[in-house]
Design an enzyme around this catalytic site. Structure first.
Site, PDB file in Angstrom:
ATOM      1  N   LYS A  44       0.798  -1.225   0.000  1.00 44.55           N
ATOM      2  CA  LYS A  44       0.000   0.000   0.000  1.00 44.55           C
ATOM      3  C   LYS A  44       0.837   1.286   0.000  1.00 44.55           C
ATOM      4  CE  LYS A  44      -3.280  -1.193  -0.605  1.00 44.55           C
ATOM      5  NZ  LYS A  44      -3.595  -1.948  -1.855  1.00 44.55           N
ATOM      6  N   HIS A  99       7.179  -7.401  -1.950  1.00 44.23           N
ATOM      7  CA  HIS A  99       6.908  -6.699  -0.690  1.00 44.23           C
ATOM      8  C   HIS A  99       7.752  -7.325   0.439  1.00 44.23           C
ATOM      9  CE1 HIS A  99       3.552  -4.510  -2.368  1.00 44.23           C
ATOM     10  NE2 HIS A  99       2.793  -5.557  -2.528  1.00 44.23           N
ATOM     11  N   SER A 129      -4.946   2.841   3.836  1.00 39.23           N
ATOM     12  CA  SER A 129      -5.068   2.151   2.552  1.00 39.23           C
ATOM     13  C   SER A 129      -5.154   0.637   2.776  1.00 39.23           C
ATOM     14  CB  SER A 129      -3.871   2.509   1.667  1.00 39.23           C
ATOM     15  OG  SER A 129      -3.983   1.887   0.424  1.00 39.23           O
TER      16      SER A 129
END
Ligand code: PPS
Length: 286
Positions: A44, A99, A129
């Protein structure tokens, strides 16, 4: 609890598309090549925005690629089952994203000349988010409220674990020549200069028209309309409610030019630090 996430080395991962055996293989066996371009971010933080920019830079502003191939295929996510498979099959220079926190990243990265772009975003916007994203998809444990998600976020009990540890870990790469540190906020504040900086880092020369096209076609409003980039093509089994990746695309705080939250340099794990970021904004300079 154990069913809410896929766990690997004490780190929670989403339950769909991830498998501990595959993640283990990624961490221990995947070989990053010198010619690869690697984008890394805590979830995010603007990962897909950066991917869209890189794809457009790569095609010199031509929109054919971004309008015909889903974003997750253009730049596969290394640690997902399908992303790992695609990347292993792909020849030539690869665009890939991850990530993963630095301690789980394939070690081959640290001896390679691959270009690495790390994008960070202020933790308040990442948190909000993430709250909407994980609530609207079936990828992860469902939250009951923002307050509950806030607690989980501080504890690192969210997909990919602690934001604090992620940032702190990857910051250690920031003086390397092949590492470019970016922030969502600088991209938002001055997209043209930031895209020029990205081009320079990648050694790509774009003429003014090409640069204009990158700028326009990676803008929030254009990405929101592009079904190859806005995740509207995700299968219905993954979506809980009305869903779009491009939710608001705003910054609640604007930073100094080069910054990192004070939270990063203090030991992680208490409420106070995030509240400090929240109240004081995004305020550390180096
Ligand atoms: S993911 O699922 O972790 O890979 O999500 P990620 O792409 O990292 O972050 C999603 C947020 O990025 C916003 N976004 C953009 N902002 C500005 N401009 C563009 N073009 C853009 N594209 C995506 C997206 O809206 C998410 O932020 P929020 O705050 O939820 O709107």
């Amino acid at each position: 609890m154990a069913d809410d996430y896929v766990w690997f080395e004490g780190l929670p991962f989403p339950v769909i598309g991830y498998n501990a055996e595959v993640i283990k293989e990624v961490c221990t066996k995947f070989v990053i090549k010198d010619e690869d371009t690697v984008m890394v971010a805590y979830p995010k933080s603007g990962t897909n925005w950066l991917i869209e920019i890189l794809c457009l830079v790569h095609s010199k502003g031509d929109t054919k690629w971004i309008q015909s191939v889903p974003i997750w295929e253009r730049s596969p996510c290394l640690e997902t089952d399908v992303g790992y498979k695609w990347l292993n099959e792909r020849e030539g220079p690869r665009l890939l994203m991850s990530h993963l926190p630095i301690h789980l990243f394939p070690k081959s990265l640290f001896t390679s000349k691959a270009k690495v772009l790390y994008i960070m975003r202020n933790p308040k916007d990442v948190l909000v988010s993430g709250y909407y994203f994980w609530s609207m998809t079936t990828l992860s444990k469902k939250t009951e409220s923002l307050e509950q998600y806030f607690k989980w976020f501080i504890q690192g009990n969210v997909p990919y674990g602690s934001w604090f540890e992620h940032i702190r870990g990857w910051m250690s790469m920031r003086h390397r020549e092949n590492f470019l540190l970016l922030s969502y906020e600088e991209l938002k504040k001055d997209p043209r200069s930031t895209i020029e900086k990205i081009c320079q880092f990648l050694g790509k020369k774009l003429n003014p028209e090409e640069l204009d096209s990158v700028l326009t076609n990676s803008s929030f409003h254009v990405m929101k309309q592009n079904k190859m980039s806005n995740y509207k093509m995700l299968p219905e089994t993954l979506i809980r409610n009305h869903f779009s990746l491009t939710r608001k695309g705003k910054c609640s705080v604007f930073p100094y030019e080069r910054h990192v939250s004070v939270a990063v340099v203090l030991p992680a794990g208490t409420w106070g630090k995030l509240i400090q970021c929240w109240r004081g904004g995004w305020f550390w300079r180096w």
